[in-house]
Design a protein around this motif. Structure first.
Motif, PDB file in Angstrom:
ATOM      1  N   GLN A  91     -20.941  39.490  50.995  1.00 46.32           N
ATOM      2  CA  GLN A  91     -20.886  38.352  51.899  1.00 46.32           C
ATOM      3  C   GLN A  91     -21.242  38.766  53.324  1.00 46.32           C
ATOM      4  O   GLN A  91     -21.948  38.050  54.035  1.00 46.32           O
ATOM      5  N   SER A  92     -20.762  39.971  53.704  1.00 42.15           N
ATOM      6  CA  SER A  92     -21.019  40.416  55.060  1.00 42.15           C
ATOM      7  C   SER A  92     -22.494  40.745  55.261  1.00 42.15           C
ATOM      8  O   SER A  92     -23.061  40.456  56.314  1.00 42.15           O
ATOM      9  N   ILE A  93     -23.120  41.319  54.201  1.00 46.28           N
ATOM     10  CA  ILE A  93     -24.554  41.636  54.307  1.00 46.28           C
ATOM     11  C   ILE A  93     -25.369  40.354  54.465  1.00 46.28           C
ATOM     12  O   ILE A  93     -26.230  40.247  55.331  1.00 46.28           O
ATOM     13  N   GLN A  94     -24.986  39.380  53.680  1.00 49.43           N
ATOM     14  CA  GLN A  94     -25.684  38.098  53.740  1.00 49.43           C
ATOM     15  C   GLN A  94     -25.518  37.449  55.122  1.00 49.43           C
ATOM     16  O   GLN A  94     -26.477  36.962  55.710  1.00 49.43           O
ATOM     17  N   LEU A  95     -24.277  37.508  55.615  1.00 48.84           N
ATOM     18  CA  LEU A  95     -23.969  36.912  56.905  1.00 48.84           C
ATOM     19  C   LEU A  95     -24.745  37.600  58.023  1.00 48.84           C
ATOM     20  O   LEU A  95     -25.316  36.956  58.910  1.00 48.84           O
ATOM     21  N   ARG A  96     -24.776  38.947  57.929  1.00 50.54           N
ATOM     22  CA  ARG A  96     -25.473  39.716  58.958  1.00 50.54           C
ATOM     23  C   ARG A  96     -26.955  39.324  58.982  1.00 50.54           C
ATOM     24  O   ARG A  96     -27.519  39.079  60.043  1.00 50.54           O
ATOM     25  N   ASN A  97     -27.564  39.264  57.801  1.00 46.65           N
ATOM     26  CA  ASN A  97     -28.983  38.908  57.734  1.00 46.65           C
ATOM     27  C   ASN A  97     -29.228  37.506  58.277  1.00 46.65           C
ATOM     28  O   ASN A  97     -30.187  37.263  58.995  1.00 46.65           O
ATOM     29  N   TYR A  98     -28.314  36.613  57.929  1.00 49.29           N
ATOM     30  CA  TYR A  98     -28.456  35.237  58.381  1.00 49.29           C
ATOM     31  C   TYR A  98     -28.403  35.153  59.907  1.00 49.29           C
ATOM     32  O   TYR A  98     -29.248  34.541  60.547  1.00 49.29           O
TER      33      TYR A  98
END
Lengths: 254, 255
Positions: free
Chosen positions: A235-242
């Protein structure tokens, strides 16, 4: 009721020519940790100062527990990027500053100071002066000084921004632990995406010129959080990319 | 790396050479016009044994101490007020700058006219010499207040009184002490000039008296005492400065 309610806050400098913040509205619930994230110049530090009325606003209002804030309040404590320790006070005197201003009894002050020195891991340095301490230790003292007055709201102005990467991570972890114990509502200003994800329950993403809220994002990673696990959490990786994409898009457009 | 033994050795040697040269040359000159170190030493012993030097020194110190106390008690708070209140500084600054820019010596005849020849007149004169460096330095120090720390104080809801104690006074202390340092130098000048003018007491009077009677060796005794006084007082301020503003020595400090 929301702990903080910010409504239509607007602030400009130079007689209205530079609009620092435009129509900012958001709420923070009790014991929530909201990270204000954005590139430099987006007005995030201005926003933090407006919440405690350290600077005057042009329009809008700030409600703390439903009451309008018009001057700095004793139950709100600020931790500054520049640490803000008094060079002529030793650590103990610096940490007791807020309590001494309130005219607390000497014994009460001594007890609380001892407790918070212990909590931030500065035991043994009570008599040291700020210039004798590293940046990380100075900011621990800044944090202890803020916590010592038992504030219901903590305002953090890029507190770890001037520290080296390792010290920064250590302090992020300790702050996270301390918040588990002390239960505070926190507004945390940062320009580090990782820091915002690790510390925030929600992230308020800002864009500059004029400073505006782009989006408010939830971080649904359960607590207590482990810093290396959060970093590799999907979730954090996705959030960071977003967030990266959002900031990049804005930078490209402007 | 120069050791401290080395530097002290050079100083001592230099002093020895200069004093010896003075002694040799001084003995060859008419004693009315010049003198030499051993003659001054002999005169010093004589004046001390008669109690004369102590008496005049105490008269001078009495004036100096009163003036110093007044200059500190008035100069520091007024300096802070002027820096904190724009109204006050706008209202008072023209006069202060006018008086400061006038050579203080020019006021002496007037002050003698108003206050007479004794201690009060001299206290006023020396006070005028001392108060301005203290006042103006204090004002400058307070104006240099760190805006960051001021914000910290505001965020913790400090009252104006506590602001003075926690922030304004300590942060301007190095400036104040620099002002006191200047004031001591100017104060000694003022003291001697005042005693020249009033000519009834003090080291300045001693100088005039022995110059008029051509006793040059004795004339040098109060001069040497004044020199020692200046060096001691300024050294004392340096020691106080290191004691009360330890954070200023961070370059030489332990880290």
């Amino acid at each position: 009721m929301a702990k903080i309610a910010v409504r239509h806050l607007t602030k400009s400098y130079n007689g209205g020519r530079v609009v620092a913040l435009q129509d900012i509205s958001f709420e923070v619930q009790p014991y929530e940790s909201l990270c204000i994230l954005g590139p430099s110049g987006c007005g995030k530090t201005t926003l933090l100062r407006l919440v405690d009325c350290l600077i005057s606003r042009d329009q809008g209002e700030v409600l703390l527990d439903g009451e309008p804030v018009t001057t700095p309040r004793p139950d709100v404590a600020v931790v500054f990027q520049h640490f803000g320790l008094f060079p002529w006070k030793n650590l103990e005197e610096n940490i007791s500053y807020g309590l001494a201003l309130r005219g607390e009894a000497r014994q009460e002050i001594a007890q609380r100071v001892e407790r918070y020195i212990e909590l931030v891991g500065l035991r043994g340095f009570e008599k040291s002066y700020p210039y004798q301490l590293s940046g990380g230790m100075q900011q621990r003292a800044g944090l202890a000084r803020a916590l010592a007055v038992n504030p219901s709201l903590l305002l953090m102005d890029e507190p770890f921004g001037s520290l080296d990467a390792q010290t920064r991570e250590t302090l992020q972890e300790e702050l996270s632990k301390i918040l588990q114990q002390e239960r505070k509502t926190m507004l945390f200003v940062t320009h580090s995406i990782d820091e915002a994800i690790y510390l925030g329950d929600r992230i308020l993403l800002m864009t500059p010129r004029p400073g505006r809220i782009r989006e408010i994002l939830g971080v649904k990673i359960p607590r207590p959080r482990d810093i290396s696990r959060v970093r590799s959490d999907p979730q954090s990786i996705q959030l960071r990319n977003y967030i990266w994409a959002q900031l990049k898009q804005h930078a490209d457009n402007s | 790396m120069r050791t401290s033994t080395y530097s002290w050795g050079i100083r001592f040697l230099s002093l020895l050479v200069v004093l010896t040269a003075w002694e040799i040359y001084g003995r060859s000159v008419n004693p009315i016009l010049f003198t030499y170190p051993t003659a001054i030493a002999a005169a010093f012993v004589e004046l001390v044994s008669k109690g004369e030097l102590q008496r005049f020194l105490m008269q001078s110190l009495e004036v100096f101490v009163y003036s110093f106390a007044l200059a500190v008690v008035i100069g520091i708070p007024l300096g802070i007020l002027l820096a904190r209140s724009q109204t006050l500084s706008l209202a008072l600054e023209p006069y202060l700058h006018a008086v400061y820019s006038t050579p203080t010596v020019a006021f002496i005849p007037l002050i003698v006219l108003w206050f007479g020849f004794r201690v009060p007149a001299k206290v006023v004169i020396v006070f005028l010499f001392m108060v301005f460096p203290i006042l103006l330095n204090t004002q400058q120090g307070v104006k240099n207040l760190s805006q960051d720390l001021l914000e910290v104080a505001r965020s913790f809801c400090s009252s104006e009184r506590r602001l003075w104690l926690d922030l304004i006074i300590p942060s301007s202390l190095p400036f104040i002490l620099a002002g006191v340092n200047l004031a001591i130098g100017r104060g000694l000048v003022g003291m001697v000039v005042a005693e020249f003018f009033t000519s009834v007491a003090g080291l300045g009077y001693m100088i005039v008296q022995y110059a008029n009677s051509f006793e040059t060796a004795k004339l040098f005794v109060p001069i040497v005492v004044l020199m020692a006084l200046g060096v001691t007082l300024i050294g004392l301020i340096k020691v106080i400065e290191r004691k009360v503003t330890p954070w200023q020595n961070r370059e030489q400090g332990e880290i």
